[in-house]
Design an enzyme around this catalytic site. Structure first.
Site, PDB file in Angstrom:
ATOM      1  N   ASP A 105       1.075  -1.187   0.123  1.00  0.00           N
ATOM      2  CA  ASP A 105      -0.644  -0.029   0.164  1.00  0.00           C
ATOM      3  C   ASP A 105       1.102   1.044  -0.739  1.00  0.00           C
ATOM      4  O   ASP A 105       2.368   1.428   0.411  1.00  0.00           O
ATOM      5  CB  ASP A 105      -0.798   0.059   1.452  1.00  0.00           C
ATOM      6  CG  ASP A 105      -1.956   1.547   1.326  1.00  0.00           C
ATOM      7  OD1 ASP A 105      -2.396   1.540   0.151  1.00  0.00           O
ATOM      8  OD2 ASP A 105      -1.755   1.638   2.468  1.00  0.00           O
ATOM      9  N   ASP A 161       0.005   5.164   0.734  1.00  0.00           N
ATOM     10  CA  ASP A 161      -0.437   5.895   2.114  1.00  0.00           C
ATOM     11  C   ASP A 161      -0.756   5.270   3.515  1.00  0.00           C
ATOM     12  O   ASP A 161      -1.396   3.848   4.005  1.00  0.00           O
ATOM     13  CB  ASP A 161      -2.083   6.641   2.011  1.00  0.00           C
ATOM     14  CG  ASP A 161      -1.777   7.599   0.849  1.00  0.00           C
ATOM     15  OD1 ASP A 161      -0.968   8.587   0.916  1.00  0.00           O
ATOM     16  OD2 ASP A 161      -2.318   7.404  -0.428  1.00  0.00           O
ATOM     17  N   LYS A 208      -9.104  -2.916  -3.328  1.00  0.00           N
ATOM     18  CA  LYS A 208      -9.422  -3.912  -1.283  1.00  0.00           C
ATOM     19  C   LYS A 208     -10.803  -3.681  -0.396  1.00  0.00           C
ATOM     20  O   LYS A 208     -10.830  -2.177  -0.819  1.00  0.00           O
ATOM     21  CB  LYS A 208      -7.992  -3.002  -1.205  1.00  0.00           C
ATOM     22  CG  LYS A 208      -6.974  -3.137  -2.287  1.00  0.00           C
ATOM     23  CD  LYS A 208      -5.795  -2.678  -0.860  1.00  0.00           C
ATOM     24  CE  LYS A 208      -5.309  -0.944  -0.716  1.00  0.00           C
ATOM     25  NZ  LYS A 208      -4.020  -0.921  -0.719  1.00  0.00           N
ATOM     26  N   ASP A 260      -0.904  -0.861   6.063  1.00  0.00           N
ATOM     27  CA  ASP A 260      -2.208  -0.366   7.781  1.00  0.00           C
ATOM     28  C   ASP A 260      -2.960  -0.400   7.917  1.00  0.00           C
ATOM     29  O   ASP A 260      -3.170   0.628   8.118  1.00  0.00           O
ATOM     30  CB  ASP A 260      -1.306   0.971   7.249  1.00  0.00           C
ATOM     31  CG  ASP A 260      -2.206   1.858   6.439  1.00  0.00           C
ATOM     32  OD1 ASP A 260      -2.271   1.502   4.919  1.00  0.00           O
ATOM     33  OD2 ASP A 260      -3.099   2.898   6.683  1.00  0.00           O
TER      34      ASP A 260
END
Length: 259
Positions: free
Chosen positions: A13, A15, A184, A209
């Site tokens: 990912d 961010d 996702k 995250d």
């Protein structure tokens, strides 16, 4: 737990993993450099559909992170590929930014509000009442409802912003129609990404995250999963879910030596 095969490809990912509020996370540059040096296939993924891969490449470059355009995979690209597979050369009414409209144009779709095959909802900072009303009426008249991703909020320096999932809920309330979310945690986005780089889930890893999107998507795609604690999910949240990541680490810096 069964022993997994060595990791030969990586998906991560963006961010909360590589950057946070426009600032690179410590270790991100070293991790990306190690990936490029290793020659292992990799992708940087984002559920945000607003920007094109070229835009994201430039944005990351300004922060000192070198990610080639071909190594960026967005929910907009995944959505366009899904629609191209489902109904090649179709038509769509699109609510979103250049990342989504460019991806739709590139697959040969015609963007129209005249009886389109699909209403496609993506991310934008300027959702208009007129556009949402048009989308609701088109769906009520038979257009199929697609959304790039289910994220309910997005980050900003001022605090959370309503994102695609929240706006999709508004349209669903008005139409009774649930969208098909391509991004996702739909493993479709992950599998399409793996296919793009010629990788297999058994020898691939997903770094993220968020438990509810990144880890769930990686798990359902059959990948090894690494949760970093530099973004949304906390250690306490891990225990609240009925599934777990393969490994929890403090940050991407802890994975440099794994490449």
């Amino acid at each position: 737990m069964a022993e997994r095969k060595p990791i030969e490809s990586w998906l991560t990912d963006m961010d909360g993993v590589l950057i946070h509020e426009g600032i690179p996370i410590k270790g991100a540059d070293a991790f990306l450099s190690r990936l490029r040096e290793s020659g292992k296939p990799f992708l940087v993924l984002t559920n945000n559909s607003m920007q094109t891969p070229r835009d994201l490449h430039a944005r990351l470059a300004r922060m000192g992170l070198d990610v080639p355009v071909d190594n960026i995979w967005t929910s907009a690209l995944a959505t366009a590929q899904f629609l191209d597979d489902q109904r090649p050369g179709g038509t769509a009414y699109v609510i979103g930014e250049a990342g989504l409209t460019t991806a739709m144009h590139d697959i040969g779709y015609v963007l129209t509000d005249a009886q389109p095959d699909y209403v496609v909802l993506g991310e934008t900072r300027t959702y208009s009442f007129e556009a949402l009303t048009r989308a609701i009426r088109l769906i009520n008249n038979g257009s199929r409802f697609i959304a790039t991703n289910p994220d309910e909020t997005g980050p900003s320096a001022e605090g959370p912003l309503p994102a695609t999932g929240s706006v999709a809920a508004l349209i669903t309330k008005a139409t009774g129609q649930e969208p098909y979310f391509v991004g996702k945690p739909n493993p479709l986005m992950m599998r399409a990404g793996l296919n793009k780089i010629g990788a297999h889930s058994e020898t691939s890893a997903m770094i993220g995250d968020r438990m509810d999107t990144d880890m769930l998507a990686g798990l359902e795609a059959g990948m090894e999963t690494f949760l970093v604690l530099t973004g949304i999910s906390s250690p306490a949240e891990v225990d609240r879910h009925p599934f777990r990541p393969s490994t929890v680490v403090d940050s991407i810096a802890d994975l440099v030596e794994r490449v």
